[in-house]
Design an enzyme around this catalytic site. Structure first.
Site, PDB file in Angstrom:
ATOM      1  N   HIS A  80      41.863  54.067  57.908  1.00 59.44           N
ATOM      2  CA  HIS A  80      42.952  53.682  57.008  1.00 59.44           C
ATOM      3  C   HIS A  80      42.369  53.088  55.716  1.00 59.44           C
ATOM      4  O   HIS A  80      42.755  53.475  54.614  1.00 59.44           O
ATOM      5  CB  HIS A  80      43.869  52.673  57.704  1.00 59.44           C
ATOM      6  CG  HIS A  80      44.835  51.975  56.789  1.00 59.44           C
ATOM      7  ND1 HIS A  80      45.960  52.589  56.296  1.00 59.44           N
ATOM      8  CD2 HIS A  80      44.833  50.724  56.253  1.00 59.44           C
ATOM      9  CE1 HIS A  80      46.614  51.749  55.513  1.00 59.44           C
ATOM     10  NE2 HIS A  80      45.944  50.604  55.459  1.00 59.44           N
ATOM     11  N   ASP A 109      41.342  68.968  25.684  1.00 55.03           N
ATOM     12  CA  ASP A 109      41.052  68.962  27.120  1.00 55.03           C
ATOM     13  C   ASP A 109      40.007  67.878  27.365  1.00 55.03           C
ATOM     14  O   ASP A 109      39.650  67.132  26.449  1.00 55.03           O
ATOM     15  CB  ASP A 109      40.539  70.343  27.593  1.00 55.03           C
ATOM     16  CG  ASP A 109      40.840  70.559  29.072  1.00 55.03           C
ATOM     17  OD1 ASP A 109      40.487  69.685  29.879  1.00 55.03           O
ATOM     18  OD2 ASP A 109      41.444  71.592  29.418  1.00 55.03           O
ATOM     19  N   TRP A 145      35.688  49.687  57.303  1.00 56.77           N
ATOM     20  CA  TRP A 145      35.425  50.501  56.102  1.00 56.77           C
ATOM     21  C   TRP A 145      34.212  49.997  55.348  1.00 56.77           C
ATOM     22  O   TRP A 145      33.622  50.716  54.541  1.00 56.77           O
ATOM     23  CB  TRP A 145      36.655  50.519  55.185  1.00 56.77           C
ATOM     24  CG  TRP A 145      36.775  49.331  54.294  1.00 56.77           C
ATOM     25  CD1 TRP A 145      37.366  48.147  54.588  1.00 56.77           C
ATOM     26  CD2 TRP A 145      36.276  49.202  52.953  1.00 56.77           C
ATOM     27  NE1 TRP A 145      37.267  47.280  53.525  1.00 56.77           N
ATOM     28  CE2 TRP A 145      36.608  47.897  52.507  1.00 56.77           C
ATOM     29  CE3 TRP A 145      35.585  50.053  52.084  1.00 56.77           C
ATOM     30  CZ2 TRP A 145      36.264  47.431  51.241  1.00 56.77           C
ATOM     31  CZ3 TRP A 145      35.243  49.565  50.817  1.00 56.77           C
ATOM     32  CH2 TRP A 145      35.582  48.282  50.409  1.00 56.77           C
ATOM     33  N   SER A 172      31.873  62.756  43.214  1.00 50.12           N
ATOM     34  CA  SER A 172      33.095  63.171  42.531  1.00 50.12           C
ATOM     35  C   SER A 172      33.513  62.124  41.499  1.00 50.12           C
ATOM     36  O   SER A 172      33.814  62.459  40.350  1.00 50.12           O
ATOM     37  CB  SER A 172      34.202  63.380  43.563  1.00 50.12           C
ATOM     38  OG  SER A 172      35.450  63.393  42.936  1.00 50.12           O
ATOM     39  N   SER A 173      33.502  60.838  41.879  1.00 53.73           N
ATOM     40  CA  SER A 173      33.927  59.821  40.898  1.00 53.73           C
ATOM     41  C   SER A 173      32.949  59.704  39.755  1.00 53.73           C
ATOM     42  O   SER A 173      33.358  59.426  38.633  1.00 53.73           O
ATOM     43  CB  SER A 173      34.079  58.423  41.494  1.00 53.73           C
ATOM     44  OG  SER A 173      34.244  58.436  42.818  1.00 53.73           O
ATOM     45  N   HIS A 256      32.472  44.788  45.029  1.00 52.67           N
ATOM     46  CA  HIS A 256      33.339  43.917  44.245  1.00 52.67           C
ATOM     47  C   HIS A 256      33.763  44.567  42.937  1.00 52.67           C
ATOM     48  O   HIS A 256      34.952  44.601  42.643  1.00 52.67           O
ATOM     49  CB  HIS A 256      32.821  42.494  44.043  1.00 52.67           C
ATOM     50  CG  HIS A 256      33.973  41.649  43.591  1.00 52.67           C
ATOM     51  ND1 HIS A 256      34.921  41.187  44.450  1.00 52.67           N
ATOM     52  CD2 HIS A 256      34.431  41.356  42.361  1.00 52.67           C
ATOM     53  CE1 HIS A 256      35.890  40.617  43.767  1.00 52.67           C
ATOM     54  NE2 HIS A 256      35.615  40.697  42.495  1.00 52.67           N
ATOM     55  N   GLU A 258      34.099  47.562  42.659  1.00 54.71           N
ATOM     56  CA  GLU A 258      35.019  48.585  43.160  1.00 54.71           C
ATOM     57  C   GLU A 258      36.466  48.072  43.214  1.00 54.71           C
ATOM     58  O   GLU A 258      37.397  48.807  42.894  1.00 54.71           O
ATOM     59  CB  GLU A 258      34.567  49.061  44.551  1.00 54.71           C
ATOM     60  CG  GLU A 258      35.577  49.909  45.320  1.00 54.71           C
ATOM     61  CD  GLU A 258      35.766  51.317  44.786  1.00 54.71           C
ATOM     62  OE1 GLU A 258      34.916  51.762  43.986  1.00 54.71           O
ATOM     63  OE2 GLU A 258      36.748  51.963  45.168  1.00 54.71           O
ATOM     64  N   TYR A 260      37.828  46.108  41.233  1.00 54.06           N
ATOM     65  CA  TYR A 260      38.371  46.172  39.870  1.00 54.06           C
ATOM     66  C   TYR A 260      38.557  47.611  39.422  1.00 54.06           C
ATOM     67  O   TYR A 260      39.444  47.902  38.622  1.00 54.06           O
ATOM     68  CB  TYR A 260      37.504  45.356  38.907  1.00 54.06           C
ATOM     69  CG  TYR A 260      37.600  43.905  39.257  1.00 54.06           C
ATOM     70  CD1 TYR A 260      38.779  43.216  39.037  1.00 54.06           C
ATOM     71  CD2 TYR A 260      36.573  43.247  39.912  1.00 54.06           C
ATOM     72  CE1 TYR A 260      38.929  41.909  39.436  1.00 54.06           C
ATOM     73  CE2 TYR A 260      36.710  41.935  40.315  1.00 54.06           C
ATOM     74  CZ  TYR A 260      37.893  41.270  40.077  1.00 54.06           C
ATOM     75  OH  TYR A 260      38.035  39.981  40.490  1.00 54.06           O
ATOM     76  N   SER A 271      50.472  48.184  31.304  1.00 52.17           N
ATOM     77  CA  SER A 271      50.468  47.822  29.880  1.00 52.17           C
ATOM     78  C   SER A 271      51.084  48.913  29.011  1.00 52.17           C
ATOM     79  O   SER A 271      51.421  48.655  27.851  1.00 52.17           O
ATOM     80  CB  SER A 271      49.040  47.542  29.401  1.00 52.17           C
ATOM     81  OG  SER A 271      48.468  46.521  30.175  1.00 52.17           O
ATOM     82  N   HIS A 305      31.030  36.243  47.334  1.00 50.62           N
ATOM     83  CA  HIS A 305      32.194  35.520  47.866  1.00 50.62           C
ATOM     84  C   HIS A 305      32.828  36.271  49.031  1.00 50.62           C
ATOM     85  O   HIS A 305      33.689  35.749  49.706  1.00 50.62           O
ATOM     86  CB  HIS A 305      33.221  35.204  46.775  1.00 50.62           C
ATOM     87  CG  HIS A 305      33.900  36.397  46.181  1.00 50.62           C
ATOM     88  ND1 HIS A 305      34.240  36.488  44.863  1.00 50.62           N
ATOM     89  CD2 HIS A 305      34.300  37.562  46.728  1.00 50.62           C
ATOM     90  CE1 HIS A 305      34.821  37.651  44.627  1.00 50.62           C
ATOM     91  NE2 HIS A 305      34.883  38.319  45.736  1.00 50.62           N
ATOM     92  N   HIS A 306      32.386  37.526  49.252  1.00 49.83           N
ATOM     93  CA  HIS A 306      32.866  38.264  50.426  1.00 49.83           C
ATOM     94  C   HIS A 306      32.084  37.884  51.673  1.00 49.83           C
ATOM     95  O   HIS A 306      32.396  38.363  52.757  1.00 49.83           O
ATOM     96  CB  HIS A 306      32.723  39.767  50.203  1.00 49.83           C
ATOM     97  CG  HIS A 306      33.606  40.290  49.107  1.00 49.83           C
ATOM     98  ND1 HIS A 306      34.890  40.699  49.321  1.00 49.83           N
ATOM     99  CD2 HIS A 306      33.390  40.427  47.777  1.00 49.83           C
ATOM    100  CE1 HIS A 306      35.428  41.096  48.181  1.00 49.83           C
ATOM    101  NE2 HIS A 306      34.541  40.939  47.224  1.00 49.83           N
ATOM    102  N   THR A 331      42.295  37.280  33.939  1.00 45.29           N
ATOM    103  CA  THR A 331      43.445  37.856  34.638  1.00 45.29           C
ATOM    104  C   THR A 331      44.718  37.119  34.240  1.00 45.29           C
ATOM    105  O   THR A 331      45.772  37.735  34.020  1.00 45.29           O
ATOM    106  CB  THR A 331      43.234  37.779  36.160  1.00 45.29           C
ATOM    107  OG1 THR A 331      41.909  38.213  36.455  1.00 45.29           O
ATOM    108  CG2 THR A 331      44.216  38.660  36.889  1.00 45.29           C
ATOM    109  N   LYS A 334      45.998  38.336  30.998  1.00 41.65           N
ATOM    110  CA  LYS A 334      46.754  39.588  31.117  1.00 41.65           C
ATOM    111  C   LYS A 334      48.186  39.324  31.568  1.00 41.65           C
ATOM    112  O   LYS A 334      49.143  39.826  30.976  1.00 41.65           O
ATOM    113  CB  LYS A 334      46.066  40.522  32.110  1.00 41.65           C
ATOM    114  CG  LYS A 334      44.789  41.091  31.535  1.00 41.65           C
ATOM    115  CD  LYS A 334      44.228  42.129  32.469  1.00 41.65           C
ATOM    116  CE  LYS A 334      43.425  43.144  31.706  1.00 41.65           C
ATOM    117  NZ  LYS A 334      44.204  43.914  30.760  1.00 41.65           N
ATOM    118  N   ARG A 453      41.539  39.599  62.105  1.00 42.88           N
ATOM    119  CA  ARG A 453      41.887  40.980  61.747  1.00 42.88           C
ATOM    120  C   ARG A 453      41.104  41.948  62.614  1.00 42.88           C
ATOM    121  O   ARG A 453      40.150  41.564  63.294  1.00 42.88           O
ATOM    122  CB  ARG A 453      41.596  41.222  60.266  1.00 42.88           C
ATOM    123  CG  ARG A 453      40.136  41.105  59.906  1.00 42.88           C
ATOM    124  CD  ARG A 453      39.911  41.077  58.402  1.00 42.88           C
ATOM    125  NE  ARG A 453      39.893  42.418  57.827  1.00 42.88           N
ATOM    126  CZ  ARG A 453      39.145  42.781  56.774  1.00 42.88           C
ATOM    127  NH1 ARG A 453      38.358  41.899  56.189  1.00 42.88           N
ATOM    128  NH2 ARG A 453      39.189  44.009  56.306  1.00 42.88           N
TER     129      ARG A 453
END
Lengths: 528, 180
Positions: A80, A109, A145, A172-173, A256, A258, A260, A271, A305-306, A331, A334, A453
């Site tokens: 998931h 293009d 994951w 791909s990315s 991390h 990622e 963002y 926006s 921090h993870h 943040t 924003k 979890r």
């Protein structure tokens, strides 16, 4: 689509006859086709990974084990997560970028159309590898994951397939990002300076740089896992002198930034939408650009921090704690700017605006729970509990996914030439926003009470909140069928959309007819 | 424009490859940071700390080395005397050389002076625990690790640790017996 293809048939620069049917989509190099392909792929994957989430919630309706085997439960949570991140949110944003970046810049293009085709068409291969691993001996990956060793070194053949799939999705990315950066930097219409670009383009430019900087690091990390598994290296294998904690450092150095990558394009979409329906220009455009860049730069120095619980010296914990809290400043800029844009605007509440406002409110809740988790001593209590699950679903569901819904409703008339049904759109919005809060809000309390979890069973006292969450999950999950119906109905027909679509819309994409012709801006527009 | 795009492509591909390399460079970087800052010093934490040291007292240890006369070896301690605190973990080394032209197996036997010190002299590691085989002409440094038990009586100020090496294959020559 057939009349579009037909129109394209006449547009002949000495090419051979254009393929039709499946080959047309397989060989296409048109940014609009590829954008649609990305969005369709993301939609299919949304239902696949959503079905997994519903199985997880069904199992958690009651304490004890009733529906699925615990190992299969672990496979569901792992897949998931992997599919929602790499198969839904990222491809959907790539779809938006493909459709909108050339239209917003007045470019004909993307810079490298052939590479664009490849960047998309290797994705379904990765998707197949992931889904096929459910049917292999031992089942799909079940180690989370985040792919932490030692579990990820010990699993069966599906772990190798998943590593390969991650390689492919990363490639791909990267190809997509190279295309987007080159298009944005080299192919803007004359007079469209960087600081005049729509904010969606700005956020994608910064996201693409983040992808180029971090995706190769993930590729390196999973390559090390692969050689640890198959070729006798010991990067992470403690038995051979390796260090599993090192994987967490390398992984979160990627992951991390990622998170963002998963939210900056959402900031861009919102926006665009809020000024349209507030009928005011975006408040603090320049500060929005600088805030996005600051978030991107800070994202590289907060990864640990993870992993406050791995045993870090106090000095390191303090550094990562305060640098993480620092991200709340850009943040907050924003969120302030979005609210200030709405302030005294002539607001109307069409579906895209509803999703955008829900985004601002609910993403902020997710941001605040993130601040709570940033406090190292609190995090040690909450680490790996449902509080963390609640936090990242508030930023990824009501953040990233809601911005995708908002963007689809906002640009669907431009893509299809038809207006969607506003009534059904509002039904979808209210069911989603109510369902989403019923699923994820109780999870804060479950986490604070200590429910871990990724476990298929729980202590009796957690029953009520879990039952509420499961009911919410089924409301939220099944209301997405309504979204599918709305999109299909809009593609088939509906009220004709004007070029401008929305009264307050600004930007080059609203100067081309709806639906956007197969080829646009073959001669670049000039921006005064 | 196509030219500019190709240049940009090259730059971005180089950046991608550099970041792939950076992922691997993080491995030595990680170990270096851990080493310099001592963040990941798991080894030290697992070592049992000796909290029994009695710094208020000092005992002189004399090291002595002998070789039985049937054994053509040279044997001496690296230091002759040393002052230690009871409870302190101490490591010293002895040097032994086989001066003959053939390999010989020898075994060291310890003795203590005064003899009652033996009960307090805790050897954790010693070359005397096993027979030592020295090739022809070989020189070897051999460790002894010991703790003087803090329970050692307070009037004991000097302890002598004495080793004698014997040839395990030959009848040892003892007392005044004649060779041979």
């Amino acid at each position: 689509m057939s009349d579009v293809a037909h129109a394209h048939g006449h547009d002949d620069h000495g090419h051979h006859a254009h393929p039709t049917g499946f080959m047309r989509w397989l060989t296409t190099t048109n940014h609009k086709d590829i954008g649609s392909l990305y969005l369709i792929f993301a939609l299919i994957m949304l239902f696949a990974a959503g079905a997994m989430a519903l199985m997880i919630r069904a199992e958690l309706f009651k304490p004890g084990l009733q529906l699925v085997h615990p190992d299969f439960f672990n496979q569901l949570t792992t897949m998931h997560g992997l599919i929602m991140i790499f198969g839904v949110i990222m491809p959907a944003f790539s779809g938006f970028a493909n459709w909108q970046v050339p239209l917003m810049l007045g470019a004909p293009d993307m810079a490298f159309p052939r590479m664009n085709n490849w960047a998309f068409w290797i994705l379904p291969v990765a998707g197949l590898l992931l889904m096929a691993s459910f049917f292999l001996p031992g089942g799909a990956v079940a180690g989370g994951w985040t792919m932490y060793p030692p579990l990820f070194i010990q699993g069966g053949i599906s772990y190798d397939l998943t590593i390969l799939a991650v390689h492919i999705m990363g490639l791909s990315s990267i190809m997509g990002s190279i295309n987007i950066i080159t298009t944005i930097l080299n192919m803007r219409a004359p007079g469209l300076t960087l600081m005049k670009m729509p904010l969606f383009v700005w956020t994608w430019l910064i996201t693409a740089y983040l992808l180029i900087a971090t995706m190769p690091v993930l590729a390196g990390a999973v390559t090390m896992l692969l050689t640890d598994r198959n070729f006798g290296t010991h990067f992470f294998n403690a038995a051979g002198g390796g260090d599993p904690v090192m994987f967490q450092h390398i992984f979160w150095f990627f992951a991390h930034p990622e998170v963002y990558i998963l939210i900056l394009p959402a900031f861009g979409i919102v926006s665009q939408i809020i000024p349209t329906f507030a009928r005011k220009p975006l408040f603090g455009y320049a500060s929005m650009v600088y805030a996005t860049a600051s978030i991107a730069i800070l994202s590289f120095i907060v990864w640990a921090h993870h992993m406050f619980t791995v045993g870090m010296p106090v000095a390191a914990q303090l550094f990562f704690m305060f640098s993480t809290m620092l991200i709340a400043v850009p943040t907050g800029v924003k969120v302030f700017n979005w609210v200030a844009t709405m302030w005294r605007g002539s607001m109307t509440f069409e579906t895209p605006m509803l999703f955008a406002i829900a985004f601002v409110c609910l993403f902020t809740i997710g941001g605040f729970s993130g601040l709570v988790l940033a406090i190292a001593p609190v995090d040690i209590q909450l680490h790996d509990t449902y509080y963390v699950v609640a936090h990242f679903h508030y930023v990824l569901v009501s953040g990233a996914l809601f911005s995708i819904f908002a963007g689809v409703y906002y640009w669907l008339p431009k893509w299809t030439g038809h207006m969607y049904s506003e009534t059904l759109g509002k039904w979808h919005f209210w069911l989603s926003v109510i369902g989403m809060n019923i699923v994820f809000f109780p999870m804060h309390f479950l986490g604070l009470a200590g429910m871990p979890r990724r476990i298929p069973d729980y202590a009796l006292q957690f029953t009520e909140f879990n039952q509420i969450a499961t009911v919410g999950a089924f409301i939220f999950g099944f209301s997405q069928l309504l979204f599918l119906a709305i999109v299909l109905k809009t593609i088939k027909g509906g009220a004709k959309a004007t070029s401008k679509v929305w009264e307050g819309a600004e930007g080059l994409e609203w100067t081309v007819p709806s639906p956007a012709p197969y080829h646009t801006f073959e001669t670049a527009p000039v921006i005064k | 424009m196509a030219d500019g795009n190709a240049k940009m492509l090259t730059k971005l591909v180089v950046a991608t490859l550099a970041m792939f390399g950076f992922g691997f460079a993080m491995v030595p970087f990680y170990y270096k940071i851990c080493e310099v800052t001592g963040i990941n010093a798991g080894d030290e934490q697992t070592l049992v700390r000796n909290t029994q040291v009695d710094p208020s007292r000092s005992v002189t240890i004399q090291f002595d080395a002998n070789v039985n006369e049937t054994l053509p070896w040279r044997f001496k301690p690296e230091v002759r005397t040393m002052t230690v605190h009871p409870g302190q973990l101490v490591q010293v080394e002895y040097v032994v050389t086989n001066t003959s032209a053939h390999p010989i197996v020898g075994q060291a036997v310890p003795s203590y002076g005064p003899a009652r010190a033996a009960a307090f002299f805790k050897k954790i590691e010693c070359f005397c625990f096993t027979p030592q085989t020295l090739a022809a002409g070989e020189t070897r440094r051999m460790p002894v690790m010991f703790v003087l038990d803090p329970a050692v009586e307070s009037e004991l100020h000097t302890v002598t640790l004495s080793y004698t090496f014997f040839d395990t294959d030959k009848q040892a020559v003892t007392g005044t017996a004649k060779r041979g």
